[in-house]
Motif scaffolding. Sequence first.
Motif, PDB file in Angstrom:
ATOM      1  N   ASP A   1       0.839  -1.191   0.000  1.00  0.00           N
ATOM      2  CA  ASP A   1       0.000   0.000   0.000  1.00  0.00           C
ATOM      3  C   ASP A   1       0.879   1.248   0.000  1.00  0.00           C
ATOM      4  N   LYS A   2       0.393   2.323  -0.626  1.00  0.00           N
ATOM      5  CA  LYS A   2       1.157   3.556  -0.684  1.00  0.00           C
ATOM      6  C   LYS A   2       0.213   4.740  -0.572  1.00  0.00           C
ATOM      7  N   THR A   3       0.786   5.911  -0.311  1.00  0.00           N
ATOM      8  CA  THR A   3       0.032   7.157  -0.213  1.00  0.00           C
ATOM      9  C   THR A   3       0.596   8.152  -1.207  1.00  0.00           C
ATOM     10  N   ILE A   4      -0.304   8.825  -1.925  1.00  0.00           N
ATOM     11  CA  ILE A   4       0.086   9.852  -2.888  1.00  0.00           C
ATOM     12  C   ILE A   4      -0.419  11.202  -2.393  1.00  0.00           C
ATOM     13  N   GLY A   5       0.493  12.156  -2.281  1.00  0.00           N
ATOM     14  CA  GLY A   5       0.094  13.518  -1.950  1.00  0.00           C
ATOM     15  C   GLY A   5      -0.474  14.194  -3.187  1.00  0.00           C
ATOM     16  N   VAL A   6      -1.629  14.848  -3.037  1.00  0.00           N
ATOM     17  CA  VAL A   6      -2.286  15.465  -4.187  1.00  0.00           C
ATOM     18  C   VAL A   6      -2.599  16.928  -3.889  1.00  0.00           C
ATOM     19  N   ILE A   7      -2.193  17.787  -4.793  1.00  0.00           N
ATOM     20  CA  ILE A   7      -2.464  19.219  -4.710  1.00  0.00           C
ATOM     21  C   ILE A   7      -3.821  19.479  -5.347  1.00  0.00           C
ATOM     22  N   LEU A   8      -4.728  20.140  -4.626  1.00  0.00           N
ATOM     23  CA  LEU A   8      -6.052  20.459  -5.146  1.00  0.00           C
ATOM     24  C   LEU A   8      -6.142  21.968  -5.317  1.00  0.00           C
TER      25      LEU A   8
ATOM     26  N   ILE B   1      -3.820  18.446  -0.186  1.00  0.00           N
ATOM     27  CA  ILE B   1      -3.609  19.782   0.354  1.00  0.00           C
ATOM     28  C   ILE B   1      -4.404  20.748  -0.514  1.00  0.00           C
ATOM     29  N   LEU B   2      -5.188  21.603   0.134  1.00  0.00           N
ATOM     30  CA  LEU B   2      -6.041  22.553  -0.570  1.00  0.00           C
ATOM     31  C   LEU B   2      -5.240  23.799  -0.916  1.00  0.00           C
ATOM     32  N   VAL B   3      -5.401  24.274  -2.145  1.00  0.00           N
ATOM     33  CA  VAL B   3      -4.690  25.463  -2.603  1.00  0.00           C
ATOM     34  C   VAL B   3      -5.690  26.438  -3.207  1.00  0.00           C
ATOM     35  N   GLY B   4      -5.506  27.717  -2.919  1.00  0.00           N
ATOM     36  CA  GLY B   4      -6.382  28.747  -3.469  1.00  0.00           C
ATOM     37  C   GLY B   4      -5.859  30.128  -3.154  1.00  0.00           C
ATOM     38  N   ARG B   5      -6.607  31.137  -3.581  1.00  0.00           N
ATOM     39  CA  ARG B   5      -6.176  32.523  -3.370  1.00  0.00           C
ATOM     40  C   ARG B   5      -6.656  33.097  -2.043  1.00  0.00           C
ATOM     41  N   HIS B   6      -7.776  32.571  -1.527  1.00  0.00           N
ATOM     42  CA  HIS B   6      -8.404  33.165  -0.347  1.00  0.00           C
ATOM     43  C   HIS B   6      -8.204  32.271   0.873  1.00  0.00           C
ATOM     44  N   GLU B   7      -7.351  32.706   1.764  1.00  0.00           N
ATOM     45  CA  GLU B   7      -7.021  31.892   2.935  1.00  0.00           C
ATOM     46  C   GLU B   7      -8.248  31.619   3.801  1.00  0.00           C
ATOM     47  N   SER B   8      -9.149  32.604   3.904  1.00  0.00           N
ATOM     48  CA  SER B   8     -10.326  32.413   4.741  1.00  0.00           C
ATOM     49  C   SER B   8     -11.211  31.280   4.224  1.00  0.00           C
ATOM     50  N   LYS B   9     -11.373  31.191   2.911  1.00  0.00           N
ATOM     51  CA  LYS B   9     -12.174  30.119   2.326  1.00  0.00           C
ATOM     52  C   LYS B   9     -11.488  28.770   2.502  1.00  0.00           C
ATOM     53  N   LEU B  10     -10.169  28.754   2.334  1.00  0.00           N
ATOM     54  CA  LEU B  10      -9.417  27.512   2.529  1.00  0.00           C
ATOM     55  C   LEU B  10      -9.527  27.031   3.974  1.00  0.00           C
TER      56      LEU B  10
ATOM     57  N   GLU C   1     -11.908  27.701   6.107  1.00  0.00           N
ATOM     58  CA  GLU C   1     -13.273  27.239   6.356  1.00  0.00           C
ATOM     59  C   GLU C   1     -13.482  25.818   5.833  1.00  0.00           C
ATOM     60  N   ALA C   2     -13.009  25.558   4.620  1.00  0.00           N
ATOM     61  CA  ALA C   2     -13.147  24.215   4.057  1.00  0.00           C
ATOM     62  C   ALA C   2     -12.336  23.207   4.854  1.00  0.00           C
ATOM     63  N   SER C   3     -11.151  23.598   5.256  1.00  0.00           N
ATOM     64  CA  SER C   3     -10.284  22.712   6.037  1.00  0.00           C
ATOM     65  C   SER C   3     -10.948  22.310   7.346  1.00  0.00           C
ATOM     66  N   GLU C   4     -11.448  23.289   8.075  1.00  0.00           N
ATOM     67  CA  GLU C   4     -12.054  23.013   9.383  1.00  0.00           C
ATOM     68  C   GLU C   4     -13.340  22.208   9.245  1.00  0.00           C
ATOM     69  N   LYS C   5     -14.060  22.430   8.161  1.00  0.00           N
ATOM     70  CA  LYS C   5     -15.312  21.704   7.946  1.00  0.00           C
ATOM     71  C   LYS C   5     -15.061  20.227   7.711  1.00  0.00           C
TER      72      LYS C   5
ATOM     73  N   LYS D   1      -4.957  19.997   5.247  1.00  0.00           N
ATOM     74  CA  LYS D   1      -3.871  20.955   5.014  1.00  0.00           C
ATOM     75  C   LYS D   1      -4.262  21.918   3.902  1.00  0.00           C
ATOM     76  N   TYR D   2      -3.778  23.156   3.992  1.00  0.00           N
ATOM     77  CA  TYR D   2      -4.087  24.146   2.961  1.00  0.00           C
ATOM     78  C   TYR D   2      -2.986  25.192   2.885  1.00  0.00           C
ATOM     79  N   THR D   3      -2.928  25.884   1.751  1.00  0.00           N
ATOM     80  CA  THR D   3      -1.956  26.949   1.545  1.00  0.00           C
ATOM     81  C   THR D   3      -2.401  27.833   0.385  1.00  0.00           C
ATOM     82  N   THR D   4      -1.956  29.081   0.412  1.00  0.00           N
ATOM     83  CA  THR D   4      -2.161  29.986  -0.729  1.00  0.00           C
ATOM     84  C   THR D   4      -0.919  30.054  -1.609  1.00  0.00           C
ATOM     85  N   ASP D   5       0.118  29.317  -1.244  1.00  0.00           N
ATOM     86  CA  ASP D   5       1.397  29.358  -1.960  1.00  0.00           C
ATOM     87  C   ASP D   5       1.523  28.141  -2.874  1.00  0.00           C
ATOM     88  N   LEU D   6       1.059  28.278  -4.101  1.00  0.00           N
ATOM     89  CA  LEU D   6       1.117  27.167  -5.043  1.00  0.00           C
ATOM     90  C   LEU D   6       2.547  26.743  -5.335  1.00  0.00           C
TER      91      LEU D   6
END
Length: 383
Positions: A3-10, A49-58, A60-64, A69-74
Amino acid sequence: MADKTIGVILNGATGRMGYRQHLCRSILPIIEQGGVELSDGSRVQLDPILVGRHESKLKEASEKHGGLKYTTDLDSVLADPHYPLYGDFLVTSARVESLKKAIAAGKDIYTEKPLAETYEEACELVRLAEAKGVKTGVVHDKLFLPGLLKLRRLIKSGFFGRILSVHGEFGYWVFEGDWRESQRPSWNYRKELGGGMISDMFPHWNYVIEGLFGKIKTVYAEAKTEIPERVDEKGNTYHATAEDAAYAIFELDNGITVQMNSSWNTRVYRNELLEFQIDGTLGSAVVGLFGAEIQVRDATPKAFWNPDVPDPHKYMDGWQEIGTDETYENGFKAQWEEYIRALAEGTDYPYDFASGARGVRLAELGYESAAKGAKVIVPEGRY
């Protein structure tokens, strides 16, 4: 294979499609089921890991969803070897630049459609990805719908005999935004932001037609902006610069004629928002997102035309619904699993950048046909 794990940038994970279909209905259910099972019985788990421009939206989605994990730094996650897979769900106008970055970083890529705004850009992405040796995938979700899976089985079984024609109806009424909030974002109606029915839906129709019926030979299309003014998310009236309806005829190289009507200005009088009628020498089918009904040659009633006498025949009663004991997955999730399986096992993946480029080409040819008011020929080539 262990078994393995793949990190995926969204990237774009808090947008309409990125959040609903890709994060909530695909990635998270895959994680919850313990990953994607491979042919040898091992599993591939995902670490997003969630990526986007708006940290507040990221945030919110993360906590929900349990502290994702999330970042605005692609650029930082593209440089991180823990994340070899890049998923792109940005608006079309921002997609090419981000895909080029991901290719340069050597990431395997799974992206929303359309692949690019122009065929030239799409072809460049194909060449760059092939030169870098990354495995690519483009969303072809409608082929994974229960109705179209039933249709594929009918075709493979020879049910239709020789298919003669396909008639597709897609769409619904999208509120203008004045007295009732629109169901679609305002950028969909702005050409300068990548909006337009042809650019949105013709890439879908390309892979559906290619995947089920045959290679497209010619295109005739009409593009219409039937509602010229709409109201945006802030309550401001704006002029629609993109078409909100498209009417097309596709001629296939095997002689099948496909007619597709696509409209955001039609009130639904059919069983589902998307329906195809397929007529063949031995039988016909009406197929939607989920349902499928058939009528065989021997059960076809004798119709007659007499405008002076009411027709007593109830034609819709002569169709038989296809029953099934199968359970169908969400189409987006099913395609994610198929792509990850091909990535992990090193097998070919048919719905790649080249397939996505052909979808963009069909959209361009649709616009060309609409501008000329004439049928145009689809050029030969892999993409």
